[in-house]
Design a protein around this motif. Structure first.
Motif, PDB file in Angstrom:
ATOM      1  N   THR A 205       0.835  -1.201   0.000  1.00  0.00           N
ATOM      2  CA  THR A 205       0.000   0.000   0.000  1.00  0.00           C
ATOM      3  C   THR A 205       0.872   1.254   0.000  1.00  0.00           C
ATOM      4  N   ILE A 206       1.929   1.235   0.788  1.00  0.00           N
ATOM      5  CA  ILE A 206       2.856   2.381   0.817  1.00  0.00           C
ATOM      6  C   ILE A 206       3.463   2.606  -0.559  1.00  0.00           C
ATOM      7  N   ALA A 207       3.902   1.509  -1.212  1.00  0.00           N
ATOM      8  CA  ALA A 207       4.490   1.642  -2.549  1.00  0.00           C
ATOM      9  C   ALA A 207       3.465   2.137  -3.557  1.00  0.00           C
ATOM     10  N   LEU A 208       2.235   1.645  -3.459  1.00  0.00           N
ATOM     11  CA  LEU A 208       1.181   2.061  -4.383  1.00  0.00           C
ATOM     12  C   LEU A 208       0.861   3.543  -4.226  1.00  0.00           C
ATOM     13  N   VAL A 209       0.718   3.986  -2.983  1.00  0.00           N
ATOM     14  CA  VAL A 209       0.389   5.389  -2.728  1.00  0.00           C
ATOM     15  C   VAL A 209       1.556   6.290  -3.115  1.00  0.00           C
ATOM     16  N   ALA A 210       2.784   5.838  -2.812  1.00  0.00           N
ATOM     17  CA  ALA A 210       3.958   6.642  -3.177  1.00  0.00           C
ATOM     18  C   ALA A 210       4.054   6.811  -4.682  1.00  0.00           C
ATOM     19  N   GLY A 211       3.660   5.781  -5.437  1.00  0.00           N
ATOM     20  CA  GLY A 211       3.685   5.898  -6.887  1.00  0.00           C
ATOM     21  C   GLY A 211       2.713   6.938  -7.419  1.00  0.00           C
ATOM     22  N   ARG A 212       1.637   7.201  -6.663  1.00  0.00           N
ATOM     23  CA  ARG A 212       0.640   8.183  -7.092  1.00  0.00           C
ATOM     24  C   ARG A 212       0.884   9.564  -6.505  1.00  0.00           C
ATOM     25  N   PHE A 213       1.308   9.617  -5.235  1.00  0.00           N
ATOM     26  CA  PHE A 213       1.342  10.901  -4.529  1.00  0.00           C
ATOM     27  C   PHE A 213       2.710  11.265  -3.973  1.00  0.00           C
ATOM     28  N   GLY A 214       3.707  10.421  -4.171  1.00  0.00           N
ATOM     29  CA  GLY A 214       5.050  10.752  -3.718  1.00  0.00           C
ATOM     30  C   GLY A 214       5.115  10.937  -2.215  1.00  0.00           C
ATOM     31  N   ASP A 215       5.791  12.004  -1.779  1.00  0.00           N
ATOM     32  CA  ASP A 215       5.996  12.267  -0.356  1.00  0.00           C
ATOM     33  C   ASP A 215       4.820  12.974   0.297  1.00  0.00           C
ATOM     34  N   ARG A 216       3.750  13.184  -0.444  1.00  0.00           N
ATOM     35  CA  ARG A 216       2.599  13.885   0.145  1.00  0.00           C
ATOM     36  C   ARG A 216       1.867  13.027   1.170  1.00  0.00           C
ATOM     37  N   VAL A 217       2.090  11.742   1.141  1.00  0.00           N
ATOM     38  CA  VAL A 217       1.431  10.826   2.072  1.00  0.00           C
ATOM     39  C   VAL A 217       2.504  10.024   2.793  1.00  0.00           C
ATOM     40  N   ASP A 218       2.509  10.077   4.132  1.00  0.00           N
ATOM     41  CA  ASP A 218       3.521   9.361   4.900  1.00  0.00           C
ATOM     42  C   ASP A 218       3.046   7.948   5.224  1.00  0.00           C
ATOM     43  N   ALA A 219       3.919   7.199   5.921  1.00  0.00           N
ATOM     44  CA  ALA A 219       3.614   5.801   6.215  1.00  0.00           C
ATOM     45  C   ALA A 219       2.408   5.667   7.133  1.00  0.00           C
ATOM     46  N   ASP A 220       2.229   6.607   8.067  1.00  0.00           N
ATOM     47  CA  ASP A 220       1.079   6.539   8.973  1.00  0.00           C
ATOM     48  C   ASP A 220      -0.233   6.630   8.191  1.00  0.00           C
ATOM     49  N   ALA A 221      -0.296   7.567   7.254  1.00  0.00           N
ATOM     50  CA  ALA A 221      -1.513   7.723   6.459  1.00  0.00           C
ATOM     51  C   ALA A 221      -1.748   6.499   5.577  1.00  0.00           C
ATOM     52  N   CYS A 222      -0.666   5.930   5.037  1.00  0.00           N
ATOM     53  CA  CYS A 222      -0.811   4.722   4.216  1.00  0.00           C
ATOM     54  C   CYS A 222      -1.340   3.559   5.053  1.00  0.00           C
ATOM     55  N   ALA A 223      -0.831   3.444   6.281  1.00  0.00           N
ATOM     56  CA  ALA A 223      -1.318   2.383   7.159  1.00  0.00           C
ATOM     57  C   ALA A 223      -2.785   2.589   7.495  1.00  0.00           C
ATOM     58  N   ARG A 224      -3.176   3.846   7.675  1.00  0.00           N
ATOM     59  CA  ARG A 224      -4.587   4.139   7.943  1.00  0.00           C
ATOM     60  C   ARG A 224      -5.449   3.735   6.744  1.00  0.00           C
ATOM     61  N   LEU A 225      -4.956   4.044   5.547  1.00  0.00           N
ATOM     62  CA  LEU A 225      -5.682   3.689   4.332  1.00  0.00           C
ATOM     63  C   LEU A 225      -5.786   2.172   4.186  1.00  0.00           C
ATOM     64  N   CYS A 226      -4.706   1.470   4.489  1.00  0.00           N
ATOM     65  CA  CYS A 226      -4.713   0.017   4.407  1.00  0.00           C
ATOM     66  C   CYS A 226      -5.708  -0.573   5.409  1.00  0.00           C
ATOM     67  N   GLU A 227      -5.799   0.051   6.575  1.00  0.00           N
ATOM     68  CA  GLU A 227      -6.744  -0.421   7.586  1.00  0.00           C
ATOM     69  C   GLU A 227      -8.183  -0.150   7.158  1.00  0.00           C
ATOM     70  N   ILE A 228      -8.429   1.028   6.588  1.00  0.00           N
ATOM     71  CA  ILE A 228      -9.789   1.381   6.157  1.00  0.00           C
ATOM     72  C   ILE A 228     -10.295   0.393   5.118  1.00  0.00           C
ATOM     73  N   THR A 229      -9.447   0.083   4.149  1.00  0.00           N
ATOM     74  CA  THR A 229      -9.852  -0.776   3.034  1.00  0.00           C
ATOM     75  C   THR A 229      -9.605  -2.253   3.291  1.00  0.00           C
ATOM     76  N   ASP A 230      -8.884  -2.558   4.389  1.00  0.00           N
ATOM     77  CA  ASP A 230      -8.536  -3.948   4.698  1.00  0.00           C
ATOM     78  C   ASP A 230      -7.731  -4.573   3.567  1.00  0.00           C
ATOM     79  N   GLY A 231      -6.970  -3.735   2.840  1.00  0.00           N
ATOM     80  CA  GLY A 231      -6.152  -4.255   1.749  1.00  0.00           C
ATOM     81  C   GLY A 231      -6.920  -4.688   0.525  1.00  0.00           C
ATOM     82  N   TRP A 232      -8.198  -4.391   0.487  1.00  0.00           N
ATOM     83  CA  TRP A 232      -9.064  -4.789  -0.640  1.00  0.00           C
ATOM     84  C   TRP A 232      -8.674  -3.977  -1.869  1.00  0.00           C
ATOM     85  N   PRO A 233      -8.196  -4.594  -2.947  1.00  0.00           N
ATOM     86  CA  PRO A 233      -7.709  -3.831  -4.104  1.00  0.00           C
ATOM     87  C   PRO A 233      -8.733  -2.860  -4.678  1.00  0.00           C
ATOM     88  N   LEU A 234      -9.986  -3.294  -4.809  1.00  0.00           N
ATOM     89  CA  LEU A 234     -10.995  -2.398  -5.368  1.00  0.00           C
ATOM     90  C   LEU A 234     -11.258  -1.224  -4.438  1.00  0.00           C
TER      91      LEU A 234
END
Length: 894
Positions: A205-234
């Protein structure tokens, strides 16, 4: 009326379109653990990808197609549908090989219909035989195989069971694959990729988000996003689309988690738009429970057809999370949140009835705690209290602390007076967190209201000692536990493991980490019982801490990495114990100079550690996070984190956190010789320690080492080398007494540096410290101790005097030579000379220019171009280049 030949031509054209691989998704992320070169897939001839819609099956196929083409393996693609009976499937596979492998003459016999009268399996055998005779390795990908009719599925199964050695097959489908090839899976000839493997992990998730938004999103926010979606690709894709439209990306993530459900509602509206009204009605009512069972759905909806409806929705929609070989399932997190909002619009009586039905069914099937919550939501409070009393104590021993705290807010004090076992569970949950002071009040009421039998008094002593441990009062911890240390009540229950955990903590306070491990090894874990992984993982955490205490980082990691995986699976990523184990693993990863891994382990966990972790783990987590920030050149962020830890220590009355925070700040400032700042910080440390008159000798021993190191670092900042050596000598004695191996290595390095700066020869001491650091994999110790120390060690290494750790270097792959056009991908489909000619052709060179560049004659160029046109089924030079790009034989270098 159209002619037969026209119909046949139309059918062939449709099949040709089905052999063209779809365009790779935008920002396709190649996931290393799912790479075709991974050990799970490298030697498997058959790979099966099975998951509901929305799990990224086609994206994985696109990744594998790209990887196989890069390895020089020809790839044929076929998109299956309901019309592909046996004969049509074989015709489609023939065309797929022709198109993907640039073999225009392949399978002419089948396409002419000569085998139609013989039988489809004979046709499949002929197809396999012709593949076997090809002088190349080939991969065939069949997507959406679940749509095949029965005859087509039979032919596909036949191909899977009889594939020659030069053929690999990848099949993707929503369901049914494991049944058709059960024997291949059982014997290890095939591998199955299911929904859990396809879910995005945090690092992905961190790699995916970094590919889209670079340094605008840190690891904490990526972890929050992964938790919200439960890693569900869609779900991730929907979230990324919403983030792309937002002005503040981080705010968009938080809004998706806690704000009004715009993202969730949009997602659900999109997914259920084409479902019948009856299915929407069913989904809304099914969302009342966290988990779903076919019989539970029948009980909820009073619809005998609910079982079949659930099965159809699970198969046909991406709304559900399923487990292999289980009839249980659950709604995707984002989907359930949106459906719950719709559930609230139903009449209150209907909602109460749904909760009542859920409570009755769950209680009858042994899911007591869930039943209690539904009974309370239905308004049946007395039933809810009785159910909670039956299960909550056991739930706490399994680590479900939040459940007990939730009930504390629901149960009136009068009910607790009548239910001491319920109060006992709540006392445990309060003790293991920031509300440890309240645990004492609950225990006092328990003892007053009971006959105080030995087992109950012992368990109360464990609760109070745990509260003292979380309050960072080691002396009170020992005073409460000591009467029971050598003579606990006889018990083969979970208390045996809990007692061993206390003995381990006691041994650590007595500076005996090896004894702490012995206590854990002496517990017969097989007798503890099933479902008690929580107390066992606590024991693993104590063992890992003991190794970390000694500086044995490799041994600590061997214990803690499996414990972390088990805790995440059983308890969840943000469970307090999971977070504590992760914090310890992050410290180990950091010492091993794996900064990204350490940051990922801490991502979106600091807040949970603040609320429900031991002070030692909180300090470890904050110091690790600060050091990661400093190593990445963000000193301001590192100092902010340390100030946050100091503020936490002040608000929670945990002065050791303040001391550790200030000592770490001294270390950072000393590295830049900020003498006045260091002196001011050291003065604050001394004031805190001298003012802690209510703390006992054990607590003062714990803060003595960071205090001594802070004084030594301040002396180094002032370049007062004699005072630095005196302070380091004191710190060395303390580290030796406490058996703190990692600190001992750092102090040895600083002593060598101070001796060198004062005119002595510290090279031998430095060499010994470096050797120990290498043994224990403490790669960051030299770098973090002092920048000038690392420079000195580097200069000695260059002189050949000592073998030192160099500053960490980031290894980057060498850049590929730039070309003026697409680059030919190595492939057995084209010869090396044909690939060279194709590259030159893609640069719009004339035949004469190609001949000059390839050092061949113009006649040879024409001959190669003729072969290229034939293999690529192209009619012109431009057409040949476009066909090569489409087939993956050319790669754009831009």
């Amino acid at each position: 009326m159209p002619s037969t030949s026209a119909c046949a031509e139309s059918s062939t054209n449709e099949l040709v379109l089905k052999t063209i691989a779809p365009r790779a998704p935008l920002n396709l992320l190649a996931r290393p653990r799912l790479s075709a070169d991974d050990a799970n897939f490298r030697d498997r001839q058959i790979s099966l990808v099975q998951a509901p819609a929305g799990y990224g099956k086609t994206s994985l196929l696109a990744q594998w197609r790209r990887e196989y083409l890069a390895r020089g393996i020809a790839v044929a693609w076929f998109q299956a549908d309901e019309r592909d009976d046996a004969q049509r499937l074989l015709r489609g596979l023939e065309l797929a090989v022709r198109t993907g492998c640039a073999r225009p003459s392949f399978g002419g016999m089948l396409l002419d219909g000569a085998l139609a009268s013989v039988g489809t399996l004979d046709g499949a055998t002929a197809w396999l035989a012709e593949v076997a005779q090809m002088s190349l390795d080939m991969l065939v990908i069949v997507d959406e195989a679940e749509r095949l009719p029965e005859s087509g599925a039979q032919v596909l199964a036949y191909l899977l069971h009889n594939a020659p050695q030069n053929l690999r097959i990848v099949i993707a489908a929503r369901r049914g694959l494991e049944t058709a090839v059960f024997d291949l899976l059982a014997y290890g000839h095939a591998v199955l990729v299911g929904p859990e493997m396809l879910r995005f992990r945090l690092d992905e998730t961190i790699a995916l988000v970094a590919g889209r938004f670079g340094d605008r999103v840190d690891a904490d926010a990526c972890a929050r996003l992964c938790e919200i979606t439960d890693g569900w690709p869609l779900g991730l894709q929907f979230a990324l689309s919403a983030m792309a439209r937002a002005a503040d990306v981080r705010q968009a993530i938080e809004h998706a988690a806690t704000g009004p459900g715009r993202l969730r509602e949009h997602l659900v509206t999109t997914l259920v738009a084409n479902l019948p009204a009856e299915d929407n009605h069913f989904l809304i009512r099914a969302s009342v429970t966290e988990v779903l069972h076919p019989d539970l759905c029948i009980a909820l909806t009073a619809d005998p057809g609910a079982r079949e409806r659930l099965a159809r929705l699970v198969n046909d929609t991406p709304l559900f999370v399923t487990a292999e070989h289980s009839v249980w399932c659950r709604l995707q997190g984002l989907v359930r949140d949106a459906l719950l909002e719709r559930l609230q619009t139903l009449p209150a009586d209907e909602r109460a009835q749904l909760h009542q039905r859920a409570a009755a069914w769950l209680a009858a099937h042994g899911l007591i705690e869930e039943a209690a919550r539904h009974a309370h939501a239905a308004g049946h409070h007395q039933d809810a209290y009785e159910l909670a009393e039956r299960c909550l104590h056991h739930a706490v021993t399994e680590g479900q602390l939040s459940a007990a705290l939730d009930w504390l807010a629901l149960i009136p004090e009068a009910e607790l007076e009548q239910r001491p076992r319920l109060r006992l569970a709540i006392a445990w949950a309060l003790a293991l967190g920031e509300r440890h002071n309240e645990a004492g009040c609950q225990v006092e009421r328990i003892l007053l209201a009971s006959d105080s039998e030995a087992t109950l008094r012992y368990e109360c002593a464990l609760i109070l000692s745990a509260a003292a441990y979380y309050a960072d009062e080691p002396d009170r911890f020992l005073a409460l536990f000591e009467p029971w240390a050598e003579a606990p009540p006889a018990s083969a229950s979970w208390l045996a493991q809990a007692h061993a955990n206390r003995l381990a903590a006691r041994a650590m306070l007595f500076d005996e980490p090896a004894q702490a491990r012995r206590f854990q090894h002496d517990v017969p874990r097989g007798e503890v019982g099933k479902g008690l992984g929580y107390v066992i993982r606590w024991g693993d955490h104590m063992v890992g801490l003991s190794y970390l205490h000694e500086g044995q980082l490799r041994l600590a990691e061997d214990i803690l990495v499996p414990a972390l995986a088990s805790a995440e699976e059983d308890l969840g990523r943000r469970h307090p114990l999971t977070c504590m184990i992760a914090a310890t693993c992050a410290a180990i990863a950091y010492e091993g100079d794996r900064l990204d891994e350490a940051a990922g382990l801490l991502a979106n966990r600091l807040d949970m550690l603040v609320r429900a972790a031991t002070p030692e783990t909180v300090a470890l987590a904050y110091c690790t996070a600060a050091r990661i920030a400093a190593a990445r050149g963000k000193e301001h962020r590192a100092l902010d984190l340390l100030e946050a830890m100091h503020a936490l220590g002040m608000s929670r009355r945990l002065p050791r956190l303040c001391v550790v925070s200030l000592a770490e700040q001294v270390r950072m400032h000393a590295g830049r010789y900020r003498a006045q700042t260091c002196d001011a910080l050291v003065q604050r440390i001394d004031e805190i320690v001298s003012g802690a008159v209510d703390r006992g000798p054990l607590w003062h021993k714990l803060v003595a080492l960071p205090q001594a190191l802070a004084h030594a670092d301040a002396a180094i900042a002032s370049r007062n080398w004699q005072h630095a050596l005196e302070g380091l000598a004191l710190a060395q004695r303390l580290a030796d007494t406490m058996k703190m191996g990692r600190y001992r290595i750092e102090i040895m390095m600083l002593r060598a540096f101070a001796e060198h700066q004062s005119g002595g020869d510290g090279r031998a001491l430095l060499l010994e410290a470096q050797n120990l650091a290498q043994t224990f994999n403490a790669k960051r110790t030299l770098i973090d101790a002092h920048p000038a120390l690392a420079d000195w060690a580097q200069s000695l290494s260059e002189e050949g005097t000592a073998r030192a750790f160099a500053s960490p270097q980031i290894m980057r792959p060498s850049a590929r030579a730039q070309t003026n056009g697409p680059r030919a991908v190595p492939s057995v489909v084209l010869t090396p000379k044909e690939r060279e000619i194709l590259e030159l052709l893609a640069r719009n060179l004339t035949n004469k220019e190609i001949a000059r560049a390839a050092t061949v004659g113009e006649g040879t160029v024409k001959w190669h171009l003729k072969n290229l046109f034939g293999k690529l089924d192209a009619s012109s030079r431009k057409h040949a280049v476009r066909r090569a790009l489409m087939l993956g034989l050319l790669e754009d270098t831009v």
